[in-house]
Scaffold this active site. Structure first.
Site, PDB file in Angstrom:
ATOM      1  N   LYS A  20     -32.152  57.350 -19.457  1.00  0.00           N
ATOM      2  CA  LYS A  20     -33.003  56.554 -18.616  1.00  0.00           C
ATOM      3  C   LYS A  20     -31.830  56.440 -16.693  1.00  0.00           C
ATOM      4  CE  LYS A  20     -36.268  53.887 -16.275  1.00  0.00           C
ATOM      5  NZ  LYS A  20     -37.706  52.506 -16.784  1.00  0.00           N
TER       6      LYS A  20
ATOM      7  N   HIS B 295       4.535  26.534 -24.105  1.00  0.00           N
ATOM      8  CA  HIS B 295       3.382  27.105 -24.882  1.00  0.00           C
ATOM      9  C   HIS B 295       3.374  28.071 -26.247  1.00  0.00           C
ATOM     10  CE1 HIS B 295       1.330  24.601 -21.996  1.00  0.00           C
ATOM     11  NE2 HIS B 295       3.029  24.542 -21.444  1.00  0.00           N
TER      12      HIS B 295
ATOM     13  N   SER C 183     -21.226  38.292 -12.860  1.00  0.00           N
ATOM     14  CA  SER C 183     -19.606  38.612 -14.190  1.00  0.00           C
ATOM     15  C   SER C 183     -19.808  38.065 -15.264  1.00  0.00           C
ATOM     16  CB  SER C 183     -18.799  37.347 -12.787  1.00  0.00           C
ATOM     17  OG  SER C 183     -19.692  36.091 -12.505  1.00  0.00           O
TER      18      SER C 183
ATOM     19  N   GLU D  60       1.534  29.243 -27.708  1.00  0.00           N
ATOM     20  CA  GLU D  60      -0.518  29.815 -27.658  1.00  0.00           C
ATOM     21  C   GLU D  60      -0.671  31.091 -27.160  1.00  0.00           C
ATOM     22  OE1 GLU D  60       0.545  27.153 -25.994  1.00  0.00           O
ATOM     23  OE2 GLU D  60      -0.669  26.868 -24.601  1.00  0.00           O
TER      24      GLU D  60
ATOM     25  N   CYS E 291       3.969  21.261 -25.228  1.00  0.00           N
ATOM     26  CA  CYS E 291       4.335  20.728 -24.020  1.00  0.00           C
ATOM     27  C   CYS E 291       4.062  19.344 -23.960  1.00  0.00           C
ATOM     28  CB  CYS E 291       3.500  21.665 -22.926  1.00  0.00           C
ATOM     29  SG  CYS E 291       4.478  21.454 -20.874  1.00  0.00           S
TER      30      CYS E 291
ATOM     31  N   MET F 231       3.799  17.407 -26.234  1.00  0.00           N
ATOM     32  CA  MET F 231       4.982  17.451 -26.896  1.00  0.00           C
ATOM     33  C   MET F 231       5.089  15.395 -26.023  1.00  0.00           C
ATOM     34  SD  MET F 231       8.418  17.093 -26.558  1.00  0.00           S
ATOM     35  CE  MET F 231       9.778  17.681 -26.298  1.00  0.00           C
ATOM     36  N   GLN F 232       5.529  15.478 -24.783  1.00  0.00           N
ATOM     37  CA  GLN F 232       5.841  14.791 -24.080  1.00  0.00           C
ATOM     38  C   GLN F 232       4.930  13.515 -24.605  1.00  0.00           C
ATOM     39  OE1 GLN F 232       5.056  16.061 -19.901  1.00  0.00           O
ATOM     40  NE2 GLN F 232       6.258  17.565 -19.987  1.00  0.00           N
TER      41      GLN F 232
ATOM     42  N   LEU G 252     -18.926  39.447 -17.594  1.00  0.00           N
ATOM     43  CA  LEU G 252     -19.214  39.875 -18.632  1.00  0.00           C
ATOM     44  C   LEU G 252     -18.332  40.487 -19.741  1.00  0.00           C
ATOM     45  CD1 LEU G 252     -21.239  42.396 -16.635  1.00  0.00           C
ATOM     46  CD2 LEU G 252     -22.932  40.702 -17.977  1.00  0.00           C
TER      47      LEU G 252
ATOM     48  N   ASP H  60     -19.365  42.540  -3.852  1.00  0.00           N
ATOM     49  CA  ASP H  60     -18.862  41.494  -2.880  1.00  0.00           C
ATOM     50  C   ASP H  60     -17.790  42.171  -1.887  1.00  0.00           C
ATOM     51  OD1 ASP H  60     -19.011  40.372  -5.140  1.00  0.00           O
ATOM     52  OD2 ASP H  60     -17.603  40.361  -6.480  1.00  0.00           O
TER      53      ASP H  60
HETATM   54  N1  GLN Z   1       2.695  17.841 -16.903  1.00  0.00           N
HETATM   55  C1  GLN Z   1       3.785  18.435 -17.684  1.00  0.00           C
HETATM   56  C2  GLN Z   1       4.585  18.873 -16.630  1.00  0.00           C
HETATM   57  O1  GLN Z   1       4.812  19.038 -15.590  1.00  0.00           O
HETATM   58  C3  GLN Z   1       3.535  19.332 -18.827  1.00  0.00           C
HETATM   59  C4  GLN Z   1       2.793  20.652 -18.048  1.00  0.00           C
HETATM   60  C5  GLN Z   1       2.412  21.473 -19.268  1.00  0.00           C
HETATM   61  O2  GLN Z   1       1.555  20.587 -20.552  1.00  0.00           O
HETATM   62  N2  GLN Z   1       2.122  22.603 -18.600  1.00  0.00           N
HETATM   63  O3  GLN Z   1       5.747  18.758 -17.277  1.00  0.00           O
END
Ligand code: GLN
Length: 569
Positions: free
Chosen positions: A230, A526, A20, A528, A389, A392-393, A22, A154
């Protein structure tokens, strides 16, 4: 518009052999990208043989990051590769696990929908698998690519292989093809490349009735003609369909180019009876040329808790890289275990020479105070900060404690008894948390966010859009009771979610930003999950631009002018 296609949606199944890890996901996504560059409308999905219903409850140490789609599916990180390579969103339908298949079969059995028949792997489980492949096909889709997780042989993977075999039989072999990715080891002591493991994995495939049409050879170096001959002979694959996939020198984004040079896209179209069209590589080639020749570097600290797992922050590190490419920079990402900032008296040393600090998402108490330390350092030293996320908190808690003087301010996730519950569960989540249910209990998927302050960096990053959409995965929210105090002390709310536009008081805080700082932006979402190499995410672009500015000597305080270096290409 693309011309009407003759015949049904075509299918490519991608399997893996020998070992795995790869890069099957990257290979699948790269083929999909080439087909897209030929103007074909593609969809891609992953069939995962494990029994979890979704990867949402899996520990990132074991399985890497949990990727989230717009429609709120918690998925394997391969969907992240798919989206980044394809530049188009996946959906719930792109992720199928054995757990989900069995859940659905058992549900149907309970509802009596099998009319009292004996429920079996064949045909009930295989039918369910085929239905989830078929769900992606349709008149508006030219090719569906289906990656089968795991390695051939598998036990768990067998029903998926059998379903794929049946699928080819039903749709017609002129429209369905198999790609097998196998490892070709180089035995240093003997100085030789060995084809036997790949031959064996193809034999295993043949045992279940699948003959691969393409053999993608993962090796350290390119294979000689002899070795390819081959492999072609013993694996029963046309010589031109034995494709070299040696390790790429600079970036995984070179993989589509490697396949393009060997004309895999041409062979795939011919095999699937699709017209061979021009494959537009310009945009992709330009992006890769930026990766290859950065003009400078920028150093970003990633302060998190799953630092030791290579893939736990995959989308975050990818997004940093994408933004760096756009600025013609190379990002040097320094991974800092947040707990280490708590334990080490000299913790500040770890942050010296850093141009920007990023605290990503996360769960639980471990390393929490270390994250707060890193954020305080960023805030007080005008070091650009991006919080995602939990990041930020944490930025909110740090501000409440050290600027507003609320010493015990906290998230109730970390301390249930705090007298200043700055971050607390949403009303709708409280019952779920009390029940201790974990799977599928979060605010998940895409939510609209209204950008409130035109003059903010947030707004500038987003090109002054008034409404943006970002993905979420969390249970806790900013407590609105503290909003006024925050604003009075210089933390502004630049993004809000308004579930009911007639009740602005019911809004949820989505993005916060510190005034009088080079760049201090944190989001409950998020971002990202929405960045790609060709189109980096605007917040990451702004963050990297500010970090590079800081590197070139922005003043240590009070510089409020944010300039985004021009984007070339
Ligand atoms: N643990 C935090 C919440 O549940 C942040 C979650 C996260 O960062 N994805 O709100």
């Amino acid at each position: 518009m693309t011309a009407k296609r003759e015949g049904p949606t075509r299918h490519l199944f991608i399997t893996g052999g020998v070992v795995s890890s790869l890069g099957k996901g990257i290979a699948s996504a790269s083929i999909a990208r080439l087909l897209k560059n030929m103007g074909y409308r593609v969809r891609i999905q992953k069939l995962d043989p494990y029994l979890n219903v979704d990867p949402g409850t899996m520990n990132p140490f074991q399985h890497g990051e949990v990727f989230v789609t717009d429609d709120g599916a918690e998925t394997d990180l391969d969907l992240g590769h798919y989206e980044r390579f394809l530049g188009q969103p996946c959906s719930k339908q792109s992720t199928v696990t054995s757990g989900r298949i069995y859940q659905s079969v058992i549900q149907k059995e309970r509802e009596g929908r099998y009319n009292g028949g004996t429920v079996q792997v064949i045909p009930h489980v295989t039918d369910e698998i085929k239905a989830s492949v078929r769900a992606l096909a349709g008149p508006d889709i030219d090719v569906v690519l289906t990656e089968i997780g795991g390695t051939v042989g598998d036990i768990e993977g067998l029903p998926f292989m059998e379903a794929a075999r049946q699928y080819r039989h039903e749709v017609g072999s002129q429209y369905v093809a198999f790609v097998h990715l196998a490892y070709i080891p180089f035995i240093r002591a003997a100085g030789e490349i060995k084809t036997k493991p790949a031959q064996h994995s193809v034999q295993k495939l043949r045992e279940i009735g699948i003959i691969p049409d393409f053999l993608l050879c993962r090796a350290e170096k390119s294979l000689s003609k002899d070795v390819k001959e081959k492999l072609a002979l013993f694996c029963n694959v046309d010589l031109r369909n034995v494709v070299d996939l040696a390790d790429v020198p600079t970036s995984v984004y070179e993989v589509p180019q490697v396949l393009f040079k060997q004309e895999l896209h041409v062979a795939v179209c011919q095999r699937l009876n699709l017209p061979v069209r021009e494959c537009a590589m310009h945009e992709w080639d330009l992006m890769v040329s930026h990766i290859r020749k950065p003009k400078d570097t920028v150093t970003i600290a990633l302060v998190g808790k799953y630092i030791n797992h290579q893939d736990a922050y995959k989308s975050v590190t990818e997004s940093i890289d994408h933004a760096a490419y756009a600025h013609l920079l190379k990002a040097n990402i320094v991974r800092i275990e947040s707990e280490s900032l708590e334990k080490d008296d000299n913790w500040v040393e770890k942050l010296k020479g850093i141009d920007g600090i990023l605290v990503p998402g996360g769960f639980g108490k471990r390393g929490w105070e270390g994250k707060l330390r890193a954020i305080r350092y960023a805030r007080e030293n005008n070091v650009p900060y991006l919080g995602l996320c939990l990041g930020m908190q944490a930025a909110s808690v740090e501000f409440a404690r050290n600027v507003l003087g609320l010493a015990d301010a906290n998230s109730t996730e970390m301390n249930e008894k705090t007298t200043n519950p700055l971050i607390a569960p949403m009303e709708t989540q409280k019952d779920i948390i009390a029940l201790n249910l974990l799977g599928g209990t979060m605010r998940l998927g895409s939510y609209p966010c209204t950008i409130t302050k035109k003059t903010s960096r947030t707004s500038k990053c987003y090109g002054h859009a008034e409404l943006v959409h970002e993905r979420h995965r969390h249970r806790y929210e900013f407590n609105n009771a503290y909003r006024e105090r925050f604003e009075a002390a210089g933390m502004i709310f630049t993004g809000l979610y308004l579930p009911d536009p007639t009740k602005p008081e019911k809004s949820l805080v989505e993005i916060i930003e510190l005034k009088n700082h080079l760049f201090f932006v944190a989001t409950q979402a998020h971002p990202e999950f929405k960045s790609g190499p060709v189109e980096p995410h605007p917040l990451f672009r702004g963050f990297l631009g500010a970090a590079y500015k800081r590197k070139r000597g922005a003043p240590a305080g009070g510089d409020t002018e944010m300039t985004l270096p021009p984007i070339s290409g």
